[in-house]
Structures are given as structure tokens and as C-alpha cells.
Design an enzyme around this catalytic site. Structure first.
Site, PDB file in Angstrom:
ATOM      1  N   SER A 187      -9.771  -1.184   7.179  1.00  0.00           N
ATOM      2  CA  SER A 187      -9.163  -1.027   5.853  1.00  0.00           C
ATOM      3  C   SER A 187      -8.383  -2.205   5.315  1.00  0.00           C
ATOM      4  O   SER A 187      -8.007  -2.202   4.153  1.00  0.00           O
ATOM      5  CB  SER A 187      -8.250   0.194   5.841  1.00  0.00           C
ATOM      6  OG  SER A 187      -9.032   1.332   5.659  1.00  0.00           O
ATOM      7  N   LYS A 200       0.860  -1.186   0.000  1.00  0.00           N
ATOM      8  CA  LYS A 200       0.000   0.000   0.000  1.00  0.00           C
ATOM      9  C   LYS A 200       0.895   1.234   0.000  1.00  0.00           C
ATOM     10  O   LYS A 200       1.961   1.226   0.651  1.00  0.00           O
ATOM     11  CB  LYS A 200      -0.854  -0.057   1.269  1.00  0.00           C
ATOM     12  CG  LYS A 200      -1.895   1.042   1.421  1.00  0.00           C
ATOM     13  CD  LYS A 200      -2.705   0.805   2.696  1.00  0.00           C
ATOM     14  CE  LYS A 200      -3.851   1.796   2.828  1.00  0.00           C
ATOM     15  NZ  LYS A 200      -4.662   1.577   4.060  1.00  0.00           N
ATOM     16  N   SER A 241      -9.605   1.202   3.030  1.00  0.00           N
ATOM     17  CA  SER A 241      -8.795   2.028   2.165  1.00  0.00           C
ATOM     18  C   SER A 241      -7.694   1.245   1.443  1.00  0.00           C
ATOM     19  O   SER A 241      -7.126   1.754   0.485  1.00  0.00           O
ATOM     20  CB  SER A 241      -8.160   3.146   2.985  1.00  0.00           C
ATOM     21  OG  SER A 241      -7.262   2.609   3.948  1.00  0.00           O
TER      22      SER A 241
HETATM   23  N1  GLN Z   1     -13.252   3.433   6.326  1.00  0.00           N
HETATM   24  C1  GLN Z   1     -12.706   3.860   7.572  1.00  0.00           C
HETATM   25  C2  GLN Z   1     -12.330   5.323   7.484  1.00  0.00           C
HETATM   26  O1  GLN Z   1     -12.614   5.889   6.482  1.00  0.00           O
HETATM   27  C3  GLN Z   1     -11.523   3.026   7.936  1.00  0.00           C
HETATM   28  C4  GLN Z   1     -10.314   3.398   7.172  1.00  0.00           C
HETATM   29  C5  GLN Z   1      -9.101   2.646   7.599  1.00  0.00           C
HETATM   30  O2  GLN Z   1      -9.192   1.606   8.258  1.00  0.00           O
HETATM   31  N2  GLN Z   1      -7.955   3.205   7.263  1.00  0.00           N
HETATM   32  O3  GLN Z   1     -11.777   5.909   8.359  1.00  0.00           O
END
Ligand code: GLN
Length: 485
Positions: free
Chosen positions: A177, A78, A153
Site C-alpha cells: 500500500s 493517511k 491503499s
Molecule cells: N492491496 C492489499 C490489500 O488489499 C494491500 C493493502 C495494504 O498494503 N494495506 O490487502
């Protein structure tokens, strides 16, 4: 079988016997990336030249008999992991030109094992999102249905596994994420216990929640990757000095007598029918394998999303203050004077979702509202942790869905942030509690979209969820299906 189809442990066997070289495997992967990337868009940056050089070095190491199970395995990261000398954007325009001078500990550890880095993967900007649509570098498409989101994400990390563009990947999980994109793309994804893996060199979103973990083809690969990145790091004061077990040794296939908790708050009406059916089938499978079930309650579940969006945004507003155009990243060329330069650099560099979160977080921390919002959220976080502590007095793992629905359409939720936030309702409580959880393929919807099941473990109980996930994998065939792309 094509080389790009192989898991880590399969490819390792080929490398060990000399049937395949790392150079061949890396070339096969790069060719695969070239052919499917126009349809998927998993990558932000590709590093083919250094990958080929790393592969040759890996082949020399294998020939000398010094190989680790990960030596010569082509991976991708990532784009939130700092990689020395390789551009790292975090999915943001504000870091479009940022080349870090040092590497994340987790990547260093993989590199020391002899892994080959194929490139950096797409993600939501600063890991804020559930669909990959907030990336400044375009959307990543779900390999199972390219009109749909891959999740977020770490959407690029999951899509790259499903599209066979890397043998394994690393993601990060602040509120789901790793697990949610793994679920939407039919992969295995594990969020370790807070403190299990170093966060050093991982661009910070919400520091009390962020954790690094693998996204892989199967549970064995997940155990191998976790074993390589886990462990104490003096450069991250929140990493814990707990010995790293041999996670692959935990994969015994035996779940007889395992006590599985089913939280009533997670099996709610309104849950997608296909998800519901997959969960019912998973419970049946575990029953056949000799596991026992206990209905449990996690009574503060309803408050998790609100609590998360106060704590995560508050920490983000503080973490993202460093992007000011002065030391690194985008600097507005139009500006006059310091304040104007900072204002314009941030206005031009951050996308809409990141700005929304900075504003929410700054508000929650502001002097008149700090007690009403931030402090209250911290208190509720303690209650949520208590729910899990109590539940784990009676059960070994907790089984839940990962997401309330399979992958949704690109564009479906972009105008409705609240709907987007609610898609993490089953993953967020685990981050607030700081414990570990994984997503394992558990079925497909009527439309052929993957559905994952979540196994939540006690703090530092990764071995137990890996064992449970592995036993399920052995008993089912979901993980063997391939996206036609
Ligand atoms: N979807 C969640 C957010 O937008 C989790 C994102 C994540 O785990 N980085 O914060």
C-alpha cells in the site's frame, strides 16, 4: 519554481535562509490544494487553521536557530494515523465521527520536528484495497490521468505528492500500500522492515504485516522522513531496539560492485510490455553504474497472494471486532437491544470489501478450518521468508517491478476482487518476509503513466536500498517529470 513544487530538502534551504517562511509555504500549499483538489480528491479532512498556527510556531523555531530539517515543512497523513483532536476515519463510514484522544507515535515524532499538518488523506477503507475505490469518502483520482486509480491503499498519500498538495506524506503498507500507489503516481515510497517504525496509534489492519513509511518526491526526502519516524517505541512491543542510522548519509551515489538479484519468478510472461521495457532499461542503467547482476529464484512466490489473503484477513477479522458501536464510531440509531445494535452498526458502518475480508478471515480461523487454512498459511509464510534469506546470501538488493501494469481505469476491477488482489503480486511477498522495499520512478508507459521499480533489501537494510534508489535517481530523470493537473 513555485513553493509547492519544492522537495523537503529544497524547501528547508529556503526556510533556513529566510527566503521563504513556513507560513508562506503553508499558504501556498493550501492554495494549491484548493485549486487541484476538485480534480484529484486526495483529502478526507483539511486542517487549515491549525496548519497556519503550526507554521507560525515553526517560523519562530527557525528564527531561534533550533530548526530540524523538517521544521516548517507542510505534510499530510493517511487517515489511518490517529491525530489527537482531528477526525480520523480510516476511510470508513464506521469511523466517520471518530476524533481520537491521542496521536500515533510516527505523527508525534514528525510534530516534534516542527512539521505542519495540512490534513488527512484518502485511502481504501481500513487499508483494504489497491485502488482507493473502497473508501467511504469517494475515489481519489490519479493526477497523471484522472480517469485512472492512484493505487491503494495509500492512494491519497501518493496522489497528494504527484499533484503537489503536500511536500511529503506518510502511508502504511500491509501488502504493497505504499509502494504500489507510489509507483502508479510517479513518487518514491518506502516500506521499512517490520519493527523499524512504531505502529502505535496506527489503526490496525493485519498487525503482523502493517508498517508505516513515507511517500515523497525523491529519495533524499524519503531518507529524511524515514529517519524522523524510525526507532524503538516502548508503546509498540514489535518495534525493534536497533539504532536509527543517518539515512541521508547513505546516499553516496555509489553502487559499484553492488550485487543486484533478479528473481526469475518476477519477470514472467504476461507482464505489461511497458513495465518490462522500464525494467530492462533500469537494469541497463545499473549496469552502467557498475552494479553486478545475479539471477536468483524465490521459488514460493506463486503462493504469496493466497498466503497473504489468509493471514491478512484472519488478523483483520480479529482487529475489526472492536468496532461494535459500543465504545466509538458509528452506532445504529435503529437498533433494539445489544445484539441488534452491534449487528446493525457493523452492517451499516462497514463497506462491502471490509465485510468480505472479515468473513474470509473468520472462516479461515474457525475451529474446523484453522489447521487447513490459517496454520498452513503460516507454514508457507515461513517458506517465503526462507526464499528471501537464501537469496540475500548472494545479493545485496533484489530488483523487481512494483506492479504488473501501470495504473488501471477507475471501475475496471471493482467487480472482480481476485483481479484486484493479483495486482499486489510483486509487493506482498516482502510483507510476508517482513523485510524492506521501496518504489522508485523508473519510466512511463506509452500512455504517459508512471512506472516504478522495486528495490528489496535485507531486514534493516534500508540504507542499501536508499543508496541504490538514490544512485538510480541521479542517473535518470523520471522523478523530475510532473503531472499536468
Ligand atoms: N492491496 C492489499 C490489500 O488489499 C494491500 C493493502 C495494504 O498494503 N494495506 O490487502
Amino acid at each position: 519554481m513555485d513553493i509547492f513544487e519544492l522537495t523537503i530538502h529544497q524547501l528547508h534551504n529556503e526556510l533556513k535562509t529566510g527566503a521563504v517562511s513556513s507560513l508562506e509555504a503553508t499558504k501556498a500549499m493550501l492554495a494549491r490544494i484548493e485549486s487541484v483538489e476538485p480534480h484529484v480528491g486526495s483529502f478526507i479532512t483539511l486542517t487549515p487553521e491549525s496548519a497556519l498556527a503550526e507554521a507560525e510556531a515553526a517560523d519562530r523555531r527557525i528564527a531561534s536557530g533550533e530548526a530540524h530539517v523538517l521544521t516548517g515543512i507542510p505534510l499530510a497523513l493517511k487517515d489511518i494515523f490517529l491525530t489527537e483532536g482531528i477526525r480520523t476515519t480510516c476511510g470508513s463510514r464506521i469511523l466517520h465521527n471518530f476524533v481520537p484522544p491521542y496521536s500515533a507515535t510516527s505523527w508525534e515524532r514528525l510534530r516534534d520536528c516542527g512539521c505542519v499538518l495540512l490534513g488527512k488523506l484518502n485511502q481504501d477503507e481500513f487499508a483494504m484495497g489497491s485502488s482507493n475505490e473502497s473508501s467511504a469518502f469517494g475515489v481519489t483520482r490519479n493526477p497523471w490521468d484522472t480517469t485512472r486509480i492512484p493505487g491503494g491503499s495509500s492512494g491519497g498519500s501518493a496522489a497528494a505528492i504527484a499533484a503537489r498538495q503536500a511536500t511529503a506524506t506518510l502511508g502504511t503498507d500491509t501488502g504493497g500500500s505504499i509502494r504500489q500507489p507510489a509507483s502508479h503516481c510517479g513518487c518514491v515510497g518506502l516500506k521499512p522492515t517490520y519493527g523499524r517504525v512504531s505502529r502505535y496509534g496506527v489503526i490496525a489492519y493485519a498487525s503482523s504485516l502493517d508498517q508505516v513509511g513515507p511517500i515523497t518526491r525523491d529519495v533524499t526526502d524519503c531518507a529524511i522522513m524515514l529517519g524522523a519516524v524510525a526507532g524503538y517505541d516502548p508503546r509498540d512491543s514489535t518495534s525493534v531496539r536497533t539504532p536509527v542510522p543517518d539515512y541521508t548519509a547513505a546516499l553516496t551515489g555509489d553502487v559499484k560492485g553492488l550485487k543486484i538479484g533478479l528473481p526469475k519468478e518476477y519477470f514472467i510472461t504476461g507482464l505489461d510490455r511497458d513495465v518490462q521495457e522500464s525494467m530492462a532499461r533500469a537494469i541497463e542503467t545499473y549496469g552502467r553504474l557498475g552494479a553486478e547482476f545475479v539471477e536468483i529464484s524465490l521459488p514460493h512466490t506463486d503462493y504469496a497472494v493466497a498466503t497473504y489473503y489468509l493471514i491478512a484477513t484472519a488478523e483483520a477479522s480479529s482487529n475489526l471486532a472492536r468496532y461494535d458501536g459500543v465504545r466509538f464510531g458509528h452506532r445504529s440509531p435503529q437498533a433494539e437491544g445489544l445484539i441488534d445494535m452491534m449487528t446493525k452498526s457493523r452492517s451499516e458502518g462497514f463497506g462491502a470489501e471490509v465485510k468480505r475480508r472479515i468473513m474470509l478471515g473468520t472462516y479461515a480461523l474457525s475451529s474446523g478450518y484453522y489447521d487447513a487454512y490459517y496454520v498452513k498459511a503460516q507454514k508457507v509464510r515461513t517458506l517465503i521468508m526462507g526464499d528471501f534469506t537464501r537469496a540475500f546470501e548472494n545479493v545485496d538488493v533484489i530488483l523487481t517491478p512494483v506492479a504488473p501494469t501501470p495504473a488501471f481505469k477507475i471501475g475496471e476491477k471493482t467487480n472482480d476482487p481476485l483481479q484486484m488482489y493479483l495486482s499486489d503480486i510483486f509487493t506482498i511477498p516482502v510483507n510476508l518476509a517482513g523485510t524492506c522495499a521501496m518504489s522508485v520512478p523508473a519510466g512511463f508507459s506509452a500512455l504517459g503513466l508512471p512506472i516504478g521499480l522495486q528495490l528489496i533489501g535485507r531486514p534493516f537494510g534500508e540504507e542499501t536500498i536508499l543508496r541504490a534508489g538514490h544512485a538510480f535517481e541521479q542517473a535518470t530523470e523520471w522523478h523530475t517529470r510532473k503531472a499536468e493537473i
